[in-house]
Design an enzyme around this catalytic site. Structure first.
Site, PDB file in Angstrom:
ATOM      1  N   SER A 277       0.857  -1.187   0.000  1.00 33.07           N
ATOM      2  CA  SER A 277       0.000   0.000   0.000  1.00 33.07           C
ATOM      3  C   SER A 277       0.889   1.231   0.000  1.00 33.07           C
ATOM      4  O   SER A 277       2.068   1.159   0.362  1.00 33.07           O
ATOM      5  CB  SER A 277      -0.879  -0.009   1.263  1.00 33.07           C
ATOM      6  OG  SER A 277      -1.426   1.257   1.541  1.00 33.07           O
TER       7      SER A 277
ATOM      8  N   TYR B 233      -2.298   0.215  10.788  1.00 36.21           N
ATOM      9  CA  TYR B 233      -2.243  -0.212   9.391  1.00 36.21           C
ATOM     10  C   TYR B 233      -0.914   0.171   8.759  1.00 36.21           C
ATOM     11  O   TYR B 233      -0.296  -0.625   8.035  1.00 36.21           O
ATOM     12  CB  TYR B 233      -3.393   0.412   8.613  1.00 36.21           C
ATOM     13  CG  TYR B 233      -3.473  -0.029   7.173  1.00 36.21           C
ATOM     14  CD1 TYR B 233      -4.020  -1.270   6.837  1.00 36.21           C
ATOM     15  CD2 TYR B 233      -3.009   0.785   6.144  1.00 36.21           C
ATOM     16  CE1 TYR B 233      -4.105  -1.682   5.509  1.00 36.21           C
ATOM     17  CE2 TYR B 233      -3.091   0.386   4.818  1.00 36.21           C
ATOM     18  CZ  TYR B 233      -3.632  -0.846   4.514  1.00 36.21           C
ATOM     19  OH  TYR B 233      -3.707  -1.248   3.200  1.00 36.21           O
TER      20      TYR B 233
END
Length: 279
Positions: free
Chosen positions: A148, A161
């Protein structure tokens, strides 16, 4: 003209929706001899087979949880039994923390989110590789992990995250070192996509998707923070990097790399890009 993955066999975790589903279907279009999609919801996995149309015979739904060694071992064994080999592994299953900040959560909430999210997003990747690498060695195959923009930059998620995606980036580097020269290991750092990516059940976010977050800001121009302002948020348009890195012919000299495919978020930070002038 043959596809870039002609004759290869792949296993994609988190393959029932989002980027996992899109990658699985793209691999079929690139000539893969078989693609196994692994996930917790068998009905959802079956919809991927339906979407494959005339290629459905080459799509294998395999239910299971990436936190379970037994489930993962069964998935690899089932894939090899059905298609005879394993060439490409895509560790992809994950959840998002919906930008839960350190100041906006209690220590107890952080602890619960951490345990659940790291179990899926980091331990799940590590276990997936742990059970599959012997088969990949046999075929001199490759691993392509879903990362990501949060693996490089802030504001792609909250601290949990972001830490998890940095950890996955570390896995790419370490596993590329350990599995060379038999298996290539790379990653794709995607941006925010319109998917059914959910949040931790421990935070009450299992029923909420990232797609709903996009919908709430529809009127403000969801891509205004991207240097590539019209970069697609459709997961189908982010499958190319996976095909490239999985291909022996096109990426045989690439390992330990992470390809940024996030619309250029790293060129200008979120805050600067959002307030920047159009050229």
């Amino acid at each position: 003209m043959t596809g870039w993955l002609e004759g290869d066999v792949a296993l994609v975790t988190g393959g029932g929706s989002g980027i996992g589903r899109a990658v699985a279907l793209r691999f079929l279009r690139e000539g893969a001899a078989g693609v196994a999609v692994f996930g917790r919801d068998l009905d959802r996995l079956r919809t991927v087979a339906e979407a494959a149309g005339h290629d459905a015979s080459r799509l294998l739904p395999v239910p299971g949880d990436v936190r379970s060694v037994d489930d993962l071992q069964e998935a690899v064994a089932t894939t090899v039994a059905r298609f005879g080999r394993l060439d490409v592994l895509v560790p992809n299953a994950g959840i998002w923390d919906f930008n839960r900040s350190i100041s906006g959560t209690t220590p107890q909430e952080i602890s619960a989110i951490y345990d659940e999210l790291f179990d899926i997003n980091v331990k799940g990747y590590l276990l997936t590789v742990s059970v599959a690498w012997p088969e990949l060695v046999k075929t001199r195959g490759s691993i392509v992990m879903t990362l990501s923009n949060a693996a490089f930059y802030p504001a792609g998620g909250g601290p949990v995250y972001t830490a998890a995606k940095h950890a996955a980036r570390g896995l790419v580097t370490q596993l590329a070192y350990e599995l060379a020269p038999k298996v290539r290991v790379n990653g794709v750092a995607i941006g925010g996509l319109r998917t059914d990516l959910r949040g931790p059940a421990s935070a009450g976010l299992a029923g909420r998707s990232i797609e709903q977050s996009f919908a709430r800001r529809e009127g403000t121009g969801p891509n205004m923070w991207l240097p590539l302002h019209d970069a697609s948020t459709d997961p189908d348009d982010s499958t190319g990097p996976y095909v490239l890195l999985a291909s022996r012919r096109e990426a045989g000299v690439i390992t330990g790399a992470v390809l940024n495919a996030d619309g250029g978020i790293g060129v200008r930070g979120f805050a600067t890009a959002a307030g920047g002038d159009d050229l």
